[in-house]
Design a protein around this motif. Structure first.
Motif, short mmCIF file in Angstrom:
data_model
loop_
_atom_site.label_atom_id
_atom_site.label_comp_id
_atom_site.label_asym_id
_atom_site.label_seq_id
_atom_site.Cartn_x
_atom_site.Cartn_y
_atom_site.Cartn_z
N ALA A 21 0.83 -1.20 0.00
CA ALA A 21 0.00 0.00 0.00
C ALA A 21 0.88 1.26 0.00
CB ALA A 21 -0.93 0.00 1.21
N ARG A 22 1.99 1.20 0.72
CA ARG A 22 2.89 2.35 0.75
C ARG A 22 3.83 2.38 -0.46
NH1 ARG A 22 3.57 5.20 5.53
NH2 ARG A 22 2.65 4.30 7.42
N GLY A 23 4.31 1.20 -0.89
CA GLY A 23 5.40 1.17 -1.85
C GLY A 23 5.08 0.74 -3.26
N ARG A 24 3.82 0.39 -3.55
CA ARG A 24 3.50 -0.18 -4.86
C ARG A 24 3.88 0.75 -6.01
NH1 ARG A 24 -1.13 -1.53 -3.86
NH2 ARG A 24 -1.06 -3.80 -3.88
N ASP A 25 3.51 2.01 -5.96
CA ASP A 25 3.81 2.91 -7.07
C ASP A 25 5.31 3.05 -7.28
OD1 ASP A 25 1.12 3.29 -7.42
OD2 ASP A 25 1.05 5.27 -6.48
N LEU A 38 9.17 -7.11 -6.27
CA LEU A 38 7.89 -7.39 -6.90
C LEU A 38 7.57 -8.88 -6.89
CD1 LEU A 38 8.19 -4.92 -9.89
CD2 LEU A 38 6.45 -4.81 -8.09
N THR A 39 8.55 -9.70 -7.29
CA THR A 39 8.27 -11.13 -7.38
C THR A 39 8.17 -11.79 -6.01
OG1 THR A 39 10.63 -11.58 -7.71
CG2 THR A 39 9.29 -11.35 -9.67
N VAL A 40 8.99 -11.37 -5.07
CA VAL A 40 8.93 -11.96 -3.73
C VAL A 40 7.61 -11.61 -3.04
CG1 VAL A 40 9.93 -11.91 -1.42
CG2 VAL A 40 11.41 -12.17 -3.41
N THR A 41 7.20 -10.35 -3.11
CA THR A 41 5.93 -9.98 -2.47
C THR A 41 4.75 -10.69 -3.13
OG1 THR A 41 5.86 -7.96 -3.84
CG2 THR A 41 6.70 -7.75 -1.59
N GLU A 42 4.82 -10.90 -4.44
CA GLU A 42 3.74 -11.63 -5.11
C GLU A 42 3.66 -13.06 -4.60
OE1 GLU A 42 0.53 -12.35 -7.77
OE2 GLU A 42 1.40 -10.53 -6.88
N ASP A 55 10.66 -17.93 9.58
CA ASP A 55 10.51 -16.59 10.15
C ASP A 55 9.65 -15.72 9.23
OD1 ASP A 55 12.13 -17.05 12.39
OD2 ASP A 55 13.94 -16.72 11.20
N PRO A 56 8.83 -14.85 9.82
CA PRO A 56 7.98 -13.99 8.98
C PRO A 56 8.82 -12.97 8.22
CG PRO A 56 7.82 -13.33 11.28
CD PRO A 56 8.61 -14.61 11.26
N PRO A 57 8.31 -12.47 7.11
CA PRO A 57 9.04 -11.45 6.35
C PRO A 57 9.02 -10.11 7.08
CG PRO A 57 6.87 -11.78 5.40
CD PRO A 57 7.03 -12.83 6.48
N PHE A 58 9.90 -9.24 6.63
CA PHE A 58 10.05 -7.91 7.23
C PHE A 58 10.22 -6.92 6.08
CE2 PHE A 58 12.90 -4.56 8.95
CZ PHE A 58 12.16 -4.16 10.05
N PHE A 59 9.48 -5.81 6.13
CA PHE A 59 9.49 -4.85 5.03
C PHE A 59 9.75 -3.44 5.56
CE2 PHE A 59 6.24 -8.11 4.30
CZ PHE A 59 6.70 -8.70 3.14
N GLY A 60 10.22 -2.58 4.68
CA GLY A 60 10.40 -1.19 5.04
C GLY A 60 10.24 -0.28 3.85
N VAL A 61 9.71 0.91 4.09
CA VAL A 61 9.58 1.94 3.06
C VAL A 61 10.14 3.23 3.63
CG1 VAL A 61 7.95 3.35 1.74
CG2 VAL A 61 7.57 0.88 1.96
N LEU A 62 11.02 3.86 2.88
CA LEU A 62 11.59 5.15 3.27
C LEU A 62 10.82 6.25 2.55
CD1 LEU A 62 13.83 6.77 4.73
CD2 LEU A 62 15.22 6.52 2.65
N THR A 63 10.14 7.11 3.32
CA THR A 63 9.37 8.19 2.72
C THR A 63 10.08 9.52 2.94
OG1 THR A 63 8.05 8.45 4.73
CG2 THR A 63 7.17 7.02 3.02
N ARG A 64 9.92 10.40 1.96
CA ARG A 64 10.46 11.75 2.05
C ARG A 64 9.46 12.65 2.78
NH1 ARG A 64 11.40 10.39 -3.52
NH2 ARG A 64 9.48 11.53 -3.98
N ALA A 71 12.84 4.78 -1.07
CA ALA A 71 13.49 3.48 -1.08
C ALA A 71 12.57 2.45 -0.45
CB ALA A 71 14.83 3.52 -0.34
N ALA A 72 12.90 1.18 -0.69
CA ALA A 72 12.13 0.08 -0.10
C ALA A 72 13.07 -1.06 0.23
CB ALA A 72 11.04 -0.39 -1.06
#
Length: 301
Positions: A21-25, A38-42, A55-64, A71-72
């Motif tokens: 939701a944060r990083g798709r665009d 893209l392929t891993v999240t799919e 172990d569960p995945p871990f994600f991050g989004v860097l917003t300005r 970045a992601a």
């Protein structure tokens, strides 16, 4: 610290839908460079959060400061942290944030400058140096050229009756590549079979001799992975033939970008893919950290 960096902020989550939701665009803006994300999240969306290990995945989004994404990152242990391009200052901040969270990092995969900057920042904070493990190159299919001479035989999409073969060959690929894989080979085979994601090359008598996999299409891109020929059958042109065929099929199915990674230490595969029409996009570096850098009791891993 400049004002732009002060206004930037990392947002971390273990929920793939929240991440997208944060990083798709941002990820869809360069499907070639962000093919792994893209392929891993799919696959996580299709197969569940344990697709790559316990172990569960871990994600991050860097917003300005303006709300745009800079970045992601994604992390599916036991694989390395995979992050898009960062400045040296952003890499420094990321290392600091991950340590503050207690998030374990055993390695990083990124463009060379980002990986080097993060490894240096991690060493400064933990005392554990990063060891350059691998240099990778991402290729994009330009004009497909079928290998000449082609080996005898034909390509066909793998079927349920090929499952045991796919499991054995996937395990062989993992062993040859020296990969640390958390997922089960049988689950990998079942998922690939569910959408026709493996193509075999077989000899005229119907004996399979090589395989090439294809990730599901996301944002117009697919990635050829893995490509495997048993050691006793190599050097006969089977890998080139099956890779060319799976690449042709991906294009025919409408993929705008057909991509693949190679290990730069393997001149044979790099030369092969270039001969059949793949062209360089970018290089990546993989650094590994010693076990002392793994922080116990981490959050979100």
């Amino acid at each position: 610290m400049n004002s732009q960096l002060r206004s930037s902020q990392w947002h971390f989550t273990d929920d793939v839908d929240e991440f997208l939701a944060r990083g798709r665009d941002f990820l869809h803006s360069r499907p070639d460079l962000y093919t792994v994300h893209l392929t891993v999240t799919e696959q996580l969306r299709r197969r569940g959060p344990r697709a790559y290990g316990g172990d569960p995945p871990f994600f991050g989004v860097l917003t300005r400061g303006d709300g745009g994404v800079a970045a992601a990152l994604l992390h599916t242990p036991p694989y390395a942290l995979n992050v898009t391009r960062l400045t040296a200052a952003e890499a420094e901040t990321l290392a600091e944030r991950l340590l503050a969270l207690g998030h374990p990092v055993s390695g990083i995969c990124a463009d060379g400058a980002t990986a080097e900057a993060f490894a240096a920042a991690w060493e400064r904070r933990t005392g554990v140096p990063g060891k350059l493990h691998e240099l990778q190159r991402l290729y994009r299919l330009a004009e497909l050229t079928s290998p000449v001479p082609a080996p005898e035989g034909r390509a066909r999409v793998a079927e349920a009756s090929d499952r045991d073969l796919l499991v054995r060959w996937y395990e062989g690929f993992v062993a040859d590549a020296g990969l640390r894989v958390g997922g089960d080979a049988g689950e990998w085979a079942d998922f690939r079979l569910s959408y026709g994601g493996v193509t075999l090359w077989e000899t005229p008598d119907g004996t399979p001799v090589s395989l090439a996999g294809l990730t599901p299409a996301v944002a117009g891109q697919v990635r050829v992975a893995p490509v495997y020929t048993p050691p006793e059958l190599r050097g006969r042109g089977y890998a080139g033939a099956v890779t060319a065929e799976v690449s042709r099929a991906a294009r025919a199915a409408g993929a705008a970008e057909v991509l693949l990674f190679t290990d730069l230490a393997n001149p044979t595969s790099n030369a092969l893919y270039q001969r059949i029409g793949y062209r360089e996009v970018a290089d990546w570096a993989v650094y590994e950290f010693g076990m002392r850098s793994v922080v116990r009791g981490a959050v979100g891993t």
